[in-house]
Design a protein around this motif. Structure first.
Motif, PDB file in Angstrom:
ATOM      1  N   THR A 215      -1.892  55.091  29.112  1.00 32.29           N
ATOM      2  CA  THR A 215      -0.740  54.945  29.191  1.00 32.29           C
ATOM      3  C   THR A 215       0.049  56.140  28.289  1.00 32.29           C
ATOM      4  O   THR A 215       0.041  56.381  26.791  1.00 32.29           O
ATOM      5  CB  THR A 215       0.145  53.898  28.622  1.00 32.29           C
ATOM      6  N   TYR A 217       3.304  57.843  26.357  1.00 33.54           N
ATOM      7  CA  TYR A 217       4.526  57.784  25.886  1.00 33.54           C
ATOM      8  C   TYR A 217       4.859  58.926  25.555  1.00 33.54           C
ATOM      9  O   TYR A 217       5.080  59.671  24.819  1.00 33.54           O
ATOM     10  CB  TYR A 217       4.455  57.172  24.783  1.00 33.54           C
ATOM     11  N   ASP A 220      12.014  57.950  24.043  1.00 37.55           N
ATOM     12  CA  ASP A 220      11.852  56.264  23.444  1.00 37.55           C
ATOM     13  C   ASP A 220      13.024  55.513  25.002  1.00 37.55           C
ATOM     14  O   ASP A 220      12.636  53.986  25.161  1.00 37.55           O
ATOM     15  CB  ASP A 220      12.423  55.882  21.939  1.00 37.55           C
ATOM     16  N   ALA A 330      10.611  57.539  30.359  1.00 37.94           N
ATOM     17  CA  ALA A 330      10.164  57.126  29.033  1.00 37.94           C
ATOM     18  C   ALA A 330       8.267  56.837  29.402  1.00 37.94           C
ATOM     19  O   ALA A 330       8.036  57.086  28.106  1.00 37.94           O
ATOM     20  CB  ALA A 330      10.459  55.531  28.379  1.00 37.94           C
ATOM     21  N   THR A 331       7.813  56.388  29.867  1.00 35.47           N
ATOM     22  CA  THR A 331       5.825  56.099  30.333  1.00 35.47           C
ATOM     23  C   THR A 331       5.688  56.972  31.143  1.00 35.47           C
ATOM     24  O   THR A 331       6.426  56.959  32.636  1.00 35.47           O
ATOM     25  CB  THR A 331       5.955  54.737  30.113  1.00 35.47           C
ATOM     26  N   HIS A 367      -0.618  58.936  23.358  1.00 31.99           N
ATOM     27  CA  HIS A 367      -1.165  57.879  24.327  1.00 31.99           C
ATOM     28  C   HIS A 367      -1.704  56.987  24.277  1.00 31.99           C
ATOM     29  O   HIS A 367      -2.250  56.234  22.704  1.00 31.99           O
ATOM     30  CB  HIS A 367      -2.016  58.949  25.261  1.00 31.99           C
TER      31      HIS A 367
END
Length: 468
Positions: A215, A217, A220, A330-331, A367
Motif C-alpha cells: 500500500t 500513501y 492525506d 491518496a493511496t 508505504h
C-alpha cells in the motif's frame, strides 16, 4: 514368495480384479461425504470424512489409525510397521477435503453422488484427492498378496490432511508438532497427476510461492490534480512505476539477488522436457490466452516448471467510477506473487523485495508491505534411488512403458514435508488433465486408478531394497 516379473504382474492384477468391486463401493461411500473445508457449514462433514477414513484404514490392516486435531480441520494418521529392524520408512501424503461443488455449477449429476459412466467415476474428490489417497488401501493389500508378507516391506505411514483445499493453513504446524512420529526416509505425495493416459509421467518437483501486498500513501486525502498535480508525488504513478520496473527487457525479475542460488536446469532435464508431446496451441487454449510470453531463453514448459517468476496479481488506486474525477489519489495498492524454484529461500526473497521496494519509493510517499505465509519449493534429483523405485514400479504397472518426467508449476504442502522431515519427496499420481480438478463433472479414469493400485503394490518392495 518369489515371482518372475510376469507372474508378479499377474498376481497383482488378479488380486486387484478380485477386490475391484468392493474397493469402488468403499470409495463411493467416502465420496458421498461432502468434506468441503472451505465452507464452515461442512465442518462436521470434514470430521466425518476423517473418521470414516480412520475406520477404513484400520479395516485395511493398519494397526495404528488416528484422527489428528489441528486448529482447523482434522487430519488422519496411520502407521503399519514392517516388523524388520532395518526396514526403511515411507510416509504417504494426501488430503481428504474437497473443493465446493453444487449441481448448479454445471454438474450433470449430484457431485456427491458418485456415478460411473464410460469407465469413469464422476464425483467431487474422485481424482482430487480421495481417489488417489484411497488406491493406497488396495495397493498395500495387493503388495501383501504378492510378497506373502503379513506386514509391508517398509514401515508405511499415511498423513491425510483436511485443509489442503483451503491452503493448508495449519499443516506445517501439524508436521512440526508430530515430527518424531512422521520421520521417514522418503515421502510419497499422491496429489498430482500424469501428462496423459498415453504418456505416463512422474513429477519431480513443485515451485514454492511468496506473496505480498503493498500500500502506497501520498497526500492525506484525494486532492485536486489541477491545483497540485505535477508538484506532489502521486501514489498511483509510483505503483505503476514499481510494476514497470519489476522485469527487464528479457522478462527477468530485476529484484537484486532474486536468482541467487537457484538450481538451474541441466542439459538432460531440458532434453527430457523437450521430449514431452507438448502442443502449444492446445496449451494456450487451456490458458484462455493468445500468445506465450516469459523469460527469454526458455521454453513454455521450462518457464512454468523450472523458472522463478514475479506476477502482478492486482493493481489499483484512485477513482474507478464512471466519468472523470481529476484527482491525485491518496493511496494505491499492489498485490504481487513470486513463484520460487529449488535453491530459493522465501525469507531471503522477502527481504530482497522489501529492500527493492524501499529503494524505489520517492520522498513524500509512505508505504506498507505485508507478506503472507510462504511455501518452499521442492525438487527430487532424477537419479535419486527412491525416485527410480517409483519409475520402475509405475513402468511395471504400465506394461513396461517408458516413464517420463514433469514438474508442477504450482505450489503445495509437499515442500513442508521435505523441509521439516528432511526427506526426499516423490510424486505418485495417476490423474490426467481431463479429470477436471476443481471443475464441474470431476472424474477419475477407472483403469488409471487401478494402475495406481498396481504401482503401489510393486513400490513398497522396490523401495525397501532401494533405501536400505
Amino acid at each position: 514368495m518369489s515371482d518372475t516379473p510376469d507372474s508378479a504382474v499377474q498376481t497383482v492384477r488378479t488380486y486387484i480384479e478380485q477386490h475391484r468391486a468392493a474397493f469402488l463401493d468403499d470409495l463411493a461411500e467416502w465420496l458421498r461425504i461432502p468434506s468441503v473445508s472451505a465452507q464452515p457449514e461442512h465442518a462436521p462433514d470434514v470430521r466425518r470424512s476423517a473418521e470414516w477414513l480412520v475406520a477404513k484404514l484400520a479395516e485395511t490392516g493398519f494397526p495404528v489409525a488416528e484422527v489428528w486435531e489441528t486448529d482447523g480441520a482434522p487430519a488422519v494418521y496411520a502407521e503399519w510397521p514392517s516388523g524388520e529392524a532395518d526396514a526403511p520408512t515411507v510416509l504417504v501424503y494426501g488430503h481428504h477435503d474437497v473443493q465446493p461443488a453444487a449441481r448448479a455449477d454445471g454438474w450433470d449429476t449430484d457431485p456427491f453422488e458418485p456415478v460411473i459412466r464410460d469407465g469413469r467415476l464422476h464425483a467431487r474428490g474422485a481424482a482430487d484427492d480421495k481417489g488417489q489417497v484411497f488406491f493406497h488401501t488396495l495397493g498395500v493389500r495387493a503388495h501383501l498378496a504378492l510378497s506373502g508378507r503379513t506386514a509391508p516391506a517398509v514401515n508405511l505411514k499415511l498423513l491425510v490432511e483436511g485443509e489442503e483445499e483451503s491452503g493448508s493453513p495449519h499443516f506445517r504446524a501439524l508436521v512440526e508438532r508430530h515430527r518424531d512420529r512422521l520421520t521417514a526416509d522418503a515421502v510419497v505425495v499422491s496429489d498430482t497427476g500424469m501428462w496423459s493416459r498415453d504418456t505416463p509421467t512422474v513429477c519431480t518437483g513443485m515451485r514454492g510461492v511468496a506473496d505480498c501486498e503493498i500500500t502506497l500513501y501520498g497526500p492525506d486525502q484525494d486532492i485536486h490534480s489541477g491545483s497540485f498535480g505535477g508538484a506532489v508525488p502521486n501514489p498511483a504513478t509510483v505503483a505503476a512505476r514499481l510494476v514497470a520496473a519489476l522485469h527487464d527487457e528479457d522478462e527477468r525479475v530485476t529484484v537484486p539477488g532474486f536468482y541467487d542460488g537457484i538450481a538451474e536446469l541441466t542439459d538432460r532435464e531440458r532434453a527430457l522436457i523437450a521430449e514431452l508431446p507438448f502442443d502449444e496451441a492446445s496449451w494456450l487454449a487451456s490458458a484462455v490466452s493468445y500468445a506465450t510470453f516469459g523469460e527469454a531463453g526458455y521454453s513454455t514448459l521450462e518457464r512454468v516448471w523450472a523458472r522463478p517468476t514475479a506476477e502482478v496479481n492486482g493493481i489499483g488506486g484512485g477513482y474507478q467510477g464512471p466519468g472523470g474525477k481529476t484527482i491525485i489519489p491518496a493511496t494505491a495498492h499492489l498485490k504481487l506473487s513470486f513463484r520460487l524454484v529449488a535453491g530459493q529461500d522465501p525469507d531471503k526473497i522477502e527481504l530482497a523485495v522489501r529492500d527493492w521496494v524501499a529503494a524505489r519509493v520517492p520522498a513524500g510517499i509512505r508505504h506498507e508491505i505485508t507478506f503472507g505465509a510462504a511455501t518452499r519449493p521442492c525438487l527430487t534429483p532424477l537419479d535419486h534411488p527412491a525416485l527410480q523405485s517409483v519409475v520402475r514400479s509405475m513402468s511395471t504397472a504400465f506394461d513396461g512403458a517408458r516413464i517420463r518426467f514433469t514438474r508442477e508449476g504450482g505450489s503445495g504442502p509437499a515442500a513442508d514435508l521435505q523441509d521439516v522431515l528432511e526427506a526426499p519427496v516423490l510424486f505418485l499420481g495417476i490423474s490426467v488433465p481431463s479429470d477436471g480438478w476443481h471443475a464441474p463433472n470431476e472424474k477419475v479414469e477407472l483403469d488409471l486408478l487401478l494402475k495406481g493400485v498396481e504401482t503401489t503394490a510393486h513400490l513398497w518392495g522396490d523401495l525397501s531394497a532401494a533405501l536400505r
